[in-house]
Scaffold this motif. Structure first.
Motif, mmCIF file in Angstrom:
data_model
loop_
_atom_site.group_PDB
_atom_site.id
_atom_site.type_symbol
_atom_site.label_atom_id
_atom_site.label_comp_id
_atom_site.label_asym_id
_atom_site.label_seq_id
_atom_site.Cartn_x
_atom_site.Cartn_y
_atom_site.Cartn_z
ATOM 1 N N GLN A 130 -3.859 -11.926 -10.077
ATOM 2 C CA GLN A 130 -4.367 -10.901 -9.183
ATOM 3 C C GLN A 130 -4.966 -9.807 -10.055
ATOM 4 O O GLN A 130 -4.258 -8.888 -10.463
ATOM 5 C CB GLN A 130 -3.233 -10.344 -8.328
ATOM 6 C CG GLN A 130 -3.720 -9.875 -6.994
ATOM 7 C CD GLN A 130 -2.807 -8.825 -6.386
ATOM 8 O OE1 GLN A 130 -1.762 -8.487 -6.925
ATOM 9 N NE2 GLN A 130 -3.232 -8.294 -5.273
ATOM 10 N N HIS A 151 -6.391 -6.646 -11.678
ATOM 11 C CA HIS A 151 -6.400 -5.222 -11.363
ATOM 12 C C HIS A 151 -7.294 -4.544 -12.387
ATOM 13 O O HIS A 151 -6.871 -4.346 -13.529
ATOM 14 C CB HIS A 151 -5.002 -4.633 -11.459
ATOM 15 C CG HIS A 151 -4.182 -4.832 -10.235
ATOM 16 N ND1 HIS A 151 -3.760 -6.065 -9.822
ATOM 17 C CD2 HIS A 151 -3.715 -3.940 -9.309
ATOM 18 C CE1 HIS A 151 -3.056 -5.936 -8.709
ATOM 19 N NE2 HIS A 151 -3.017 -4.664 -8.372
ATOM 20 N N GLY A 207 7.118 -7.190 -6.445
ATOM 21 C CA GLY A 207 6.350 -7.659 -5.292
ATOM 22 C C GLY A 207 6.232 -9.174 -5.297
ATOM 23 O O GLY A 207 6.449 -9.834 -4.281
ATOM 24 N N ALA A 234 7.890 -4.005 -0.404
ATOM 25 C CA ALA A 234 7.379 -2.633 -0.271
ATOM 26 C C ALA A 234 7.074 -2.039 -1.646
ATOM 27 O O ALA A 234 6.060 -1.368 -1.835
ATOM 28 C CB ALA A 234 8.387 -1.771 0.485
ATOM 29 N N GLY A 277 6.144 -3.614 -4.183
ATOM 30 C CA GLY A 277 4.928 -4.244 -4.687
ATOM 31 C C GLY A 277 3.707 -3.369 -4.453
ATOM 32 O O GLY A 277 2.846 -3.223 -5.334
ATOM 33 N N ARG A 278 3.662 -2.754 -3.307
ATOM 34 C CA ARG A 278 2.500 -1.927 -2.998
ATOM 35 C C ARG A 278 2.475 -0.609 -3.769
ATOM 36 O O ARG A 278 1.473 0.092 -3.782
ATOM 37 C CB ARG A 278 2.456 -1.653 -1.503
ATOM 38 C CG ARG A 278 1.800 -2.768 -0.736
ATOM 39 C CD ARG A 278 0.322 -2.863 -1.081
ATOM 40 N NE ARG A 278 -0.360 -3.778 -0.172
ATOM 41 C CZ ARG A 278 -0.937 -3.386 0.956
ATOM 42 N NH1 ARG A 278 -0.937 -2.126 1.303
ATOM 43 N NH2 ARG A 278 -1.518 -4.269 1.721
ATOM 44 N N ALA A 291 2.425 -0.416 -6.802
ATOM 45 C CA ALA A 291 1.558 -0.622 -7.960
ATOM 46 C C ALA A 291 0.284 0.213 -7.824
ATOM 47 O O ALA A 291 -0.247 0.724 -8.815
ATOM 48 C CB ALA A 291 1.217 -2.105 -8.102
ATOM 49 N N ALA A 292 -0.176 0.369 -6.591
ATOM 50 C CA ALA A 292 -1.399 1.149 -6.370
ATOM 51 C C ALA A 292 -1.217 2.609 -6.783
ATOM 52 O O ALA A 292 -2.143 3.253 -7.297
ATOM 53 C CB ALA A 292 -1.816 1.065 -4.907
ATOM 54 N N GLU A 326 -1.504 2.693 -10.481
ATOM 55 C CA GLU A 326 -2.891 2.466 -10.888
ATOM 56 C C GLU A 326 -3.677 3.769 -10.730
ATOM 57 O O GLU A 326 -4.464 4.151 -11.603
ATOM 58 C CB GLU A 326 -3.497 1.340 -10.039
ATOM 59 C CG GLU A 326 -4.749 0.734 -10.629
ATOM 60 C CD GLU A 326 -5.224 -0.500 -9.855
ATOM 61 O OE1 GLU A 326 -4.659 -0.805 -8.783
ATOM 62 O OE2 GLU A 326 -6.160 -1.157 -10.334
#
Lengths: 120, 347, 351
Positions: free
Chosen positions: B193, B195, B315, B330, B332-333, B335-336, B339
């Motif tokens: 995935q 990024h 995640g 939850a 996992g998200r 990570a944004a 970032e």
């Protein structure tokens, strides 16, 4: 729609599993019933995320063909409803009914797919 | 509901028997176990709180941390070169003892629990009064006097345990900065995935590897607000040494500055309670030498990236079905968030 | 807080027991007692209570009280702004009990209604009915073995029962809201418009129904209003009672026959069009045998399509009760998506 994984669909799936595996076995009565209702509602969201886009595109294409005009789904559905009420679609019943049945079948495939198959 | 509670009850009954035998060896026959409660429900560790009541009636508040009885290895790092940077319970307890001897505030570890037929391996520590929840430490009036001291104190504590002589340390995994960077890149690639934000971070760090510094010491590995114990006067303990490893000591300092541990108090770079200059003053006072803020900056970027990858790991632990968990899904998200933080940090 | 609520509930039970004791001594004579009073439904709109009247000679009468809620809040539904809404709001308790008595007098299986409660300082208005032993849950009726012998009889029995109450002379009926087929279709369109969610499928169905209004017939009679599997009491021998008359109204009698055929009450047994338990032919035979005359299949199709529209609109009203925020409810908002079931069935019925 920039997004990482877990995707929205995967998050909804996680919540549904949480309700089914962790909550449902530990509640009873009205709360158990409402938990099942909630699980069903999330399953609808999941199916919509998986199949809704393609269904929307197909419905839009059918509506444009049927009405001979352009617009988004809400606009064209509004236009079609007004046209039916005014009797303006009476000349194209065959194509109209075919479209309506397909649309209803798609909606039901999202809302309650078991409805399409009799109980065995 | 009954059925759910039963296994736990028997687990605690079985453990009570183990503890009675073990504590009799330390404190004499007739030592009783009371108020045994499981604190963490984590799948990877068990933490239990209890009081040992001596035959003469005195009480010792203790904590037991042991490996889980139904062993679930942390599979998320399987197949990743270098594996998981985590130590066993014996090493963790030993590191607490060494850190205490070097002058870092830590709970005392009086003795260990050996693995046998009835129990997994573990260690005991004294149960200290204090607050470990980061959010409360930052918000509650009770810690108003403590907060301005904390950045200095955590810097000081880190310098103390970073200074432990290498030959005293138990065997541990070690990764120099370049190796650790590669470690996380391999993990990220395994998720397929891409990024671009993290990619940019890797590139940025790669270009500046000389900023990482040369030193190679004991690293706490999860040195942050959330793993420190605080009372009304200030820092009273550095907890959770299970991620300890050998590496660049500045990694701990940079990790302490990652925004995720500021719980909304973003203007206080160090754990939401202090400034980098205080952290570095404390570090120097503790004997760690004067660190260039540019090195901390490098490790803050590194830490931010690392936390992002850890969020992805959790995640995907859910997504891949190794352990289905709404909490992991939850996280996992989040990570944004990292970032975003990473790209804000970089010029 | 919990204590206060509990005390309030206890006081309510004590007060009701006193009211009922006074009433049963009037009806059954001095010395009659109340036993086993308990609340059955927690519905916001109606209270249902179960109790026994204990006679002076030691015999028991198992009874049910249905009364309006004590703190009466007339439901303020989305539809109340339209003509036709009064039909969905339902009748008062006195009218409901009276309809059951009238139905019983013409041979419809219904629980007996021995007496009423007048609204006063101590109670809201209600009626008392006989508590019959039987099953009312539709899902169990279509599925469980103990009703295997009853199921094949039910469609005929429902038809016969409907024919009888449809034949009650209008001048005997209490005052009821009334809605002709044409008015009902207008009302359904008004609701769809007000919800601002165009439904081309329902639009088509309503258009189709309007073109065939002459099929509806022009009888105007008592209509049960919610005549379906779920409001029928069954025992292993067959139909025991027709329940829940609160949507009683004046309208086209075949509304009831179409309604009992829509798929929503078949609980998965889709091959049994009547309530998931029976065949259309049996329903119509029963209706004829009960004195309702022979209903042509084409007319029944009209009313089944009409039922599909009505069910869809009710689902939408429920959903918007939640969406508009008048009553946030997971159950209501979920029912909203069942509107398409009515739409789908409708489009398979029409041409």
């Amino acid at each position: 729609m920039p997004t990482d994984r877990p995707t929205a669909a995967e998050l909804v799936e996680a919540v549904r599993e949480f309700l089914a595996d962790d909550v449902a076995p530990n509640v009873e009565g009205q709360l158990a019933f409402h938990t099942r209702v909630a699980i069903n509602a999330l399953a609808i969201v999941e199916r919509t995320m998986a199949q809704g886009g393609a269904m929307d595109a197909a419905e839009l294409a059918r509506l444009r063909e049927l009405l001979g005009q352009d617009g988004d789904l809400a606009e064209l559905n509004g236009a079609l409803s007004r046209a039916i009420r005014a009797g303006e679609m009476d000349g194209k019943r065959g194509a109209l009914l075919e479209h309506l049945r397909q649309t209803a079948q798609d909606k039901i495939a999202l809302a309650n797919p078991r409805y399409l198959t009799p109980r065995g | 509901m009954e059925a759910l509670q039963d296994p736990d009850k028997t687990a605690s009954e079985q453990l009570a028997a183990v503890l009675r035998d073990r504590l009799a060896e330390e404190y004499g026959t007739g030592t009783e176990i009371v108020a045994l409660v499981r604190l963490s429900g984590g799948a990877s560790r068990e933490t239990w709180s209890f009081d040992a009541v001596m035959p003469d009636g005195t009480r010792r508040p203790l904590i037991l941390k042991r490996d889980p009885m139904d062993r679930q290895v942390d599979k998320q790092f399987e197949g990743v070169p270098g594996g998981r940077l985590a130590v066993d319970r014996w090493t963790e307890g030993r590191l607490l003892q060494l850190a205490g001897e070097a002058g870092a505030p830590v709970p005392t570890v009086p003795f260990f629990l050996a693995k046998d037929r009835r129990t997994t391996q573990g260690f005991f520590s004294h149960r200290m009064e204090g607050e470990a929840l980061g959010r409360r430490i930052l918000r509650e009036d009770a810690y108003a006097v403590a907060r301005p001291k904390l950045a200095f104190q955590v810097g000081h504590a880190a310098a103390r345990f970073h200074g432990i002589a290498r030959d005293l340390l138990p065997p541990m995994r070690g990764l120099p900065a370049a190796g650790e960077l590669q470690h996380y890149r391999t993990i990220m690639d395994s998720f397929h995935q891409p990024h671009a934000g993290f990619e940019y971070g890797f590139r940025w760090l790669q270009e500046r590897l000389e900023l990482a510094g040369e030193r190679y010491t004991l690293n706490h590995g999860d040195f942050r607000n959330g793993n420190i114990l605080v009372n009304g006067d200030g820092l009273c303990g550095v907890l959770d040494w299970e991620s300890a490893h050998l590496g660049n000591p500045n990694s701990d300092l940079g990790w302490m500055c990652v925004r995720s541990w500021r719980y909304g108090y973003h203007d206080k770079v160090v754990g939401g309670f202090g400034d980098v200059s205080e952290l570095l003053d404390g570090y120097e006072a503790g004997g760690g030498g004067r660190i260039d803020p540019a090195e901390i900056y490098f490790w803050q970027v590194f830490g931010t990236l690392r936390w992002g990858i850890l969020c992805m790991i959790l995640g995907f632990t859910h997504i891949d079905g190794e352990q289905r968990s709404i909490e992991y899904a939850a996280i996992g998200r989040r990570a944004a968030e990292t970032e975003y933080d990473l790209l804000q940090l970089l010029e | 807080m919990a204590d206060i609520t509990k005390n309030k509930a206890e006081t309510q039970v004590r007060n009701l027991a006193a009211v009922l004791r006074g009433r049963v001594t009037e009806v059954y004579g001095p010395g009659t007692e109340i036993d086993g009073l308990e609340r059955l439904s927690g519905g916001a709109s109606r209270e249902t209570w179960s109790f026994d009247a204990l006679m002076a000679d030691g015999s028991r009468k198992p009874l049910i009280l249905k009364r309006d809620p004590l703190n009466e809040q007339r439901e303020d539904n989305a539809d109340s702004q339209f003509s036709g809404a009064n039909v969905l709001l339902g009748v008062d308790r006195w009218t409901e009990g009276r309809l059951m008595q009238l139905a019983g007098e013409v041979g419809v299986p219904v629980p007996e209604v021995p007496f009423f409660l007048d609204a006063n300082d101590d109670t809201s208005a209600g009626f008392v009915m006989q508590r019959l032993d039987g099953e009312a849950l539709g899902r169990r009726i279509v599925r469980e073995d103990i009703y295997a012998r009853a199921r094949p009889k039910l469609a005929f029995q429902c038809g016969a029962a409907a024919a009888r109450f449809h034949n009650i002379a209008i001048e005997h009926l209490p005052s009821l809201p009334s809605l002709t087929a044409a008015e009902a279709l207008d009302y359904h369109l008004d609701v769809i418009d007000a919800l601002k969610q165009p439904h081309a499928g329902f639009e088509y169905g309503i258009h189709w129904l309007r073109e065939r209004l002459e099929l509806a017939g022009d009888r105007l009679t008592l209509v049960h209003g919610d005549f379906r599997n779920g409001n029928l009491l069954i025992d292993s021998e067959g139909l025991l009672g027709v329940l829940d008359w609160e949507l009683g109204q004046l309208g086209n009698p075949l509304t009831d026959l179409g309604w009992i055929c829509i798929r929503a009450w078949r609980y998965g047994y889709y091959d049994k069009p009547v309530g998931g338990f029976g065949e259309v032919a049996d329903l119509l035979d029963g209706y004829e045998a009960g004195g309702g005359g022979r209903v042509p299949l084409e007319t029944l199709r009209f009313w089944e399509a009409f039922g599909c529209v009505r069910w869809g609109v009710i689902c939408m009203i429920m959903a918007f009760t939640h969406i508009d925020g008048r009553e946030r409810s997971l159950e209501k908002v979920s029912i909203g998506r069942r509107a398409v079931e009515g739409e789908y069935d409708l489009l398979r019925l029409v041409d």
